[in-house]
Design a protein around this motif. Sequence first.
Motif, PDB file in Angstrom:
ATOM      1  N   ILE A  61      67.805-107.343  31.534  1.00 44.67           N
ATOM      2  CA  ILE A  61      68.530-107.209  30.270  1.00 44.67           C
ATOM      3  C   ILE A  61      70.007-106.958  30.550  1.00 44.67           C
ATOM      4  CG2 ILE A  61      68.676-105.952  28.078  1.00 44.67           C
ATOM      5  CD1 ILE A  61      66.033-107.413  28.472  1.00 44.67           C
ATOM      6  N   GLY A  62      70.863-107.563  29.753  1.00 50.20           N
ATOM      7  CA  GLY A  62      72.303-107.320  29.836  1.00 50.20           C
ATOM      8  C   GLY A  62      72.906-107.245  28.450  1.00 50.20           C
ATOM      9  N   LEU A  63      73.825-106.299  28.259  1.00 46.18           N
ATOM     10  CA  LEU A  63      74.554-106.223  26.992  1.00 46.18           C
ATOM     11  C   LEU A  63      75.566-107.356  26.910  1.00 46.18           C
ATOM     12  CD1 LEU A  63      75.192-102.369  26.774  1.00 46.18           C
ATOM     13  CD2 LEU A  63      73.533-103.700  25.464  1.00 46.18           C
ATOM     14  N   GLN A  64      76.054-107.617  25.710  1.00 41.61           N
ATOM     15  CA  GLN A  64      77.007-108.709  25.516  1.00 41.61           C
ATOM     16  C   GLN A  64      78.286-108.497  26.326  1.00 41.61           C
ATOM     17  OE1 GLN A  64      76.129-111.396  23.761  1.00 41.61           O
ATOM     18  NE2 GLN A  64      74.154-110.496  23.291  1.00 41.61           N
ATOM     19  N   ILE A  65      78.666-107.236  26.561  1.00 44.02           N
ATOM     20  CA  ILE A  65      79.929-106.951  27.251  1.00 44.02           C
ATOM     21  C   ILE A  65      79.727-106.729  28.745  1.00 44.02           C
ATOM     22  CG2 ILE A  65      80.993-105.984  25.185  1.00 44.02           C
ATOM     23  CD1 ILE A  65      80.396-103.190  26.350  1.00 44.02           C
ATOM     24  N   GLU A  66      78.489-106.808  29.221  1.00 39.52           N
ATOM     25  CA  GLU A  66      78.211-106.531  30.630  1.00 39.52           C
ATOM     26  C   GLU A  66      78.148-107.819  31.438  1.00 39.52           C
ATOM     27  OE1 GLU A  66      75.587-102.417  30.577  1.00 39.52           O
ATOM     28  OE2 GLU A  66      74.573-104.318  30.195  1.00 39.52           O
ATOM     29  N   GLN A  67      78.466-107.695  32.719  1.00 40.27           N
ATOM     30  CA  GLN A  67      78.327-108.799  33.643  1.00 40.27           C
ATOM     31  C   GLN A  67      76.922-108.771  34.223  1.00 40.27           C
ATOM     32  OE1 GLN A  67      80.603-111.192  34.344  1.00 40.27           O
ATOM     33  NE2 GLN A  67      81.993-110.304  32.833  1.00 40.27           N
ATOM     34  N   GLY A  68      76.273-109.916  34.236  1.00 36.25           N
ATOM     35  CA  GLY A  68      74.943-109.987  34.810  1.00 36.25           C
ATOM     36  C   GLY A  68      73.909-109.289  33.942  1.00 36.25           C
ATOM     37  N   TYR A  69      72.828-108.853  34.611  1.00 35.18           N
ATOM     38  CA  TYR A  69      71.695-108.241  33.923  1.00 35.18           C
ATOM     39  C   TYR A  69      71.340-106.939  34.640  1.00 35.18           C
ATOM     40  CZ  TYR A  69      71.297-112.893  31.864  1.00 35.18           C
ATOM     41  OH  TYR A  69      71.559-114.065  31.197  1.00 35.18           O
ATOM     42  N   PRO A  70      72.069-105.858  34.356  1.00 38.01           N
ATOM     43  CA  PRO A  70      71.877-104.625  35.141  1.00 38.01           C
ATOM     44  C   PRO A  70      70.666-103.789  34.751  1.00 38.01           C
ATOM     45  CG  PRO A  70      73.623-104.326  33.512  1.00 38.01           C
ATOM     46  CD  PRO A  70      73.204-105.762  33.423  1.00 38.01           C
ATOM     47  N   HIS A  71      70.034-104.068  33.622  1.00 37.61           N
ATOM     48  CA  HIS A  71      68.920-103.236  33.149  1.00 37.61           C
ATOM     49  C   HIS A  71      67.601-103.946  33.420  1.00 37.61           C
ATOM     50  CE1 HIS A  71      72.108-101.012  31.158  1.00 37.61           C
ATOM     51  NE2 HIS A  71      72.499-102.137  30.592  1.00 37.61           N
ATOM     52  N   GLN A  72      66.688-103.215  34.081  1.00 39.45           N
ATOM     53  CA  GLN A  72      65.427-103.808  34.525  1.00 39.45           C
ATOM     54  C   GLN A  72      64.255-103.230  33.743  1.00 39.45           C
ATOM     55  OE1 GLN A  72      65.752-106.232  36.937  1.00 39.45           O
ATOM     56  NE2 GLN A  72      67.946-105.802  36.808  1.00 39.45           N
ATOM     57  N   GLY A  73      63.353-104.104  33.323  1.00 38.55           N
ATOM     58  CA  GLY A  73      62.138-103.679  32.648  1.00 38.55           C
ATOM     59  C   GLY A  73      61.006-104.624  32.987  1.00 38.55           C
ATOM     60  N   HIS A  74      59.992-104.662  32.140  1.00 44.41           N
ATOM     61  CA  HIS A  74      58.893-105.603  32.355  1.00 44.41           C
ATOM     62  C   HIS A  74      58.352-106.048  31.007  1.00 44.41           C
ATOM     63  CE1 HIS A  74      55.717-102.677  31.325  1.00 44.41           C
ATOM     64  NE2 HIS A  74      56.470-101.790  31.950  1.00 44.41           N
ATOM     65  N   LEU A  75      57.645-107.173  31.035  1.00 35.44           N
ATOM     66  CA  LEU A  75      57.069-107.721  29.819  1.00 35.44           C
ATOM     67  C   LEU A  75      56.016-106.766  29.287  1.00 35.44           C
ATOM     68  CD1 LEU A  75      57.376-110.336  28.141  1.00 35.44           C
ATOM     69  CD2 LEU A  75      55.394-111.218  29.358  1.00 35.44           C
ATOM     70  N   ASP A  76      56.062-106.514  27.970  1.00 31.40           N
ATOM     71  CA  ASP A  76      55.149-105.547  27.366  1.00 31.40           C
ATOM     72  C   ASP A  76      54.173-106.219  26.398  1.00 31.40           C
ATOM     73  OD1 ASP A  76      54.398-102.695  26.609  1.00 31.40           O
ATOM     74  OD2 ASP A  76      55.062-103.459  24.663  1.00 31.40           O
ATOM     75  N   TYR A  77      54.615-107.306  25.763  1.00 33.05           N
ATOM     76  CA  TYR A  77      53.772-107.957  24.755  1.00 33.05           C
ATOM     77  C   TYR A  77      54.236-109.389  24.564  1.00 33.05           C
ATOM     78  CZ  TYR A  77      52.177-109.317  20.077  1.00 33.05           C
ATOM     79  OH  TYR A  77      51.648-109.995  19.018  1.00 33.05           O
ATOM     80  N   ALA A  78      53.281-110.272  24.303  1.00 35.07           N
ATOM     81  CA  ALA A  78      53.576-111.650  23.921  1.00 35.07           C
ATOM     82  C   ALA A  78      52.609-112.039  22.818  1.00 35.07           C
ATOM     83  CB  ALA A  78      53.440-112.605  25.108  1.00 35.07           C
ATOM     84  N   SER A  79      53.126-112.612  21.752  1.00 39.39           N
ATOM     85  CA  SER A  79      52.289-112.996  20.620  1.00 39.39           C
ATOM     86  C   SER A  79      51.253-114.032  21.059  1.00 39.39           C
ATOM     87  CB  SER A  79      53.154-113.561  19.491  1.00 39.39           C
ATOM     88  OG  SER A  79      52.339-114.076  18.457  1.00 39.39           O
ATOM     89  N   PRO A  80      50.032-113.953  20.512  1.00 38.21           N
ATOM     90  CA  PRO A  80      49.010-114.943  20.890  1.00 38.21           C
ATOM     91  C   PRO A  80      49.202-116.292  20.201  1.00 38.21           C
ATOM     92  CG  PRO A  80      48.112-113.370  19.324  1.00 38.21           C
ATOM     93  CD  PRO A  80      49.492-112.884  19.663  1.00 38.21           C
ATOM     94  N   THR A  81      50.157-116.395  19.267  1.00 34.81           N
ATOM     95  CA  THR A  81      50.360-117.653  18.538  1.00 34.81           C
ATOM     96  C   THR A  81      51.842-118.004  18.494  1.00 34.81           C
ATOM     97  OG1 THR A  81      50.545-116.498  16.404  1.00 34.81           O
ATOM     98  CG2 THR A  81      48.357-117.262  17.068  1.00 34.81           C
ATOM     99  N   VAL A  82      52.111-119.311  18.355  1.00 33.34           N
ATOM    100  CA  VAL A  82      53.469-119.820  18.173  1.00 33.34           C
ATOM    101  C   VAL A  82      53.737-119.944  16.682  1.00 33.34           C
ATOM    102  CG1 VAL A  82      55.005-121.781  18.547  1.00 33.34           C
ATOM    103  CG2 VAL A  82      53.480-121.033  20.373  1.00 33.34           C
ATOM    104  N   ASP A  83      54.892-119.459  16.247  1.00 39.48           N
ATOM    105  CA  ASP A  83      55.281-119.576  14.845  1.00 39.48           C
ATOM    106  C   ASP A  83      55.532-121.049  14.520  1.00 39.48           C
ATOM    107  OD1 ASP A  83      56.566-119.583  12.363  1.00 39.48           O
ATOM    108  OD2 ASP A  83      57.515-117.653  12.725  1.00 39.48           O
ATOM    109  N   ALA A  84      54.688-121.618  13.642  1.00 40.38           N
ATOM    110  CA  ALA A  84      54.792-123.048  13.345  1.00 40.38           C
ATOM    111  C   ALA A  84      56.102-123.390  12.632  1.00 40.38           C
ATOM    112  CB  ALA A  84      53.601-123.485  12.482  1.00 40.38           C
ATOM    113  N   SER A  85      56.681-122.449  11.890  1.00 41.60           N
ATOM    114  CA  SER A  85      57.907-122.737  11.136  1.00 41.60           C
ATOM    115  C   SER A  85      59.139-122.790  12.029  1.00 41.60           C
ATOM    116  CB  SER A  85      58.111-121.689  10.029  1.00 41.60           C
ATOM    117  OG  SER A  85      58.252-120.389  10.592  1.00 41.60           O
ATOM    118  N   THR A  86      59.123-122.046  13.126  1.00 44.96           N
ATOM    119  CA  THR A  86      60.285-122.004  14.015  1.00 44.96           C
ATOM    120  C   THR A  86      60.012-122.601  15.390  1.00 44.96           C
ATOM    121  OG1 THR A  86      59.705-119.771  14.804  1.00 44.96           O
ATOM    122  CG2 THR A  86      61.137-119.923  12.861  1.00 44.96           C
ATOM    123  N   GLY A  87      58.730-122.801  15.721  1.00 42.78           N
ATOM    124  CA  GLY A  87      58.393-123.315  17.046  1.00 42.78           C
ATOM    125  C   GLY A  87      58.686-122.334  18.160  1.00 42.78           C
TER     126      GLY A  87
END
Length: 386
Positions: free
Chosen positions: A249-275
Amino acid sequence: MLGRPLACNRHWRGAATLLALTALIGCEQKNAYVAPPPPKVTVAQPVTRKVTLYLQATGNAAAVNTGNLVARVSGFVEKIDYQDGDLVKKGKVLFTIEPESYKLKLDQSKAVEESARATLTKSLADFERQKSLVQTSAVSKSAYDAALATRDNAQGTLTQDEINTKLAAINYGYTSVVAPYDGIVTARQVSVGDYVGGASTPSVLASIVQLDPIYVNFTIDEQDVLRLRAEIRKRGMTPADLKKVPVQIGLQIEQGYPHQGHLDYASPTVDASTGTLAARAILKNAQRVLLPGMFVRVRVPTGDLDNALLVPETALGTDQGGRYLLVVGNDNVVEQRSVTVGPSDGALRVIEKGLKPDDRVIVAGLLHAVPGQKVEPHTATSPAPH
């Protein structure tokens, strides 16, 4: 005598004409067109190295927990034990609501409970006595039945009084409004002496927001979803393994991606209206750099490219046919080469198709290079910093 001067004049005029022709020839030689030398350009071969592929998106931070602190009993606010905006620990007492009356109700319930317990003890003794006597026919069956009913009523009364004591203890506990988790408490919405907890509407005293850890919500378009699912199948990952996927993760004003995390959730479906597919990361935020609502840049590694070819981003051009590079051939003639570009890697761009490792790519002097014409190439030490 007269003939000699005439001959001399003719001789002089011939010499003058010869000199004039010689001068004219000399002038014509000096004004002849000479082609300019080929323009100088700087060339470099593509950088070859292993490149990590990333899925990139824009997301926003969100609190893991946020909630209103509500008065669950009625009474007057006696004490406020925090300063607006304080970072508090779980269990910290924030508001105290008239505890004395609820303490008295609890003591009263305990006293009634003890009386009921004593009554039950006596009823049990009477029942046991009647039970032994009825077996010897010393008392009537009706006396035994009465003792049994008294015992059961005493048991029921004690159970009800025990429940009343628990309810009174719960209400007494509600007189202290505590932090349900570590977080920042917002500005108070009541003052000491205010009456809260009326029956009509709940009284919101303040709100509390948990900032560590923190969520980052983002979406993935359908093309990336397909690519990511293919990579997951290739690696043989299980749904449980997805939560081990790192997220940067990086803020808009930061260089690169200094904040580290991990994936926590992913939706089981794709939104058909937005793809798109909704996903969420979680990361530590001990310094509270990220605040709920902030827009952030998200990068998720999805795989590696071995021996990828990279060129400076500035070497790429664009026309109606797409992206291209200017490449210098063995005869130093410029060729416009259509290419398929991949992801960025710092100042470099991966070239997926259209380029060979030994190609000489023009990286400087592009304005002087014309496809089909010769140039004077000079080799750069490196096309761009890694």
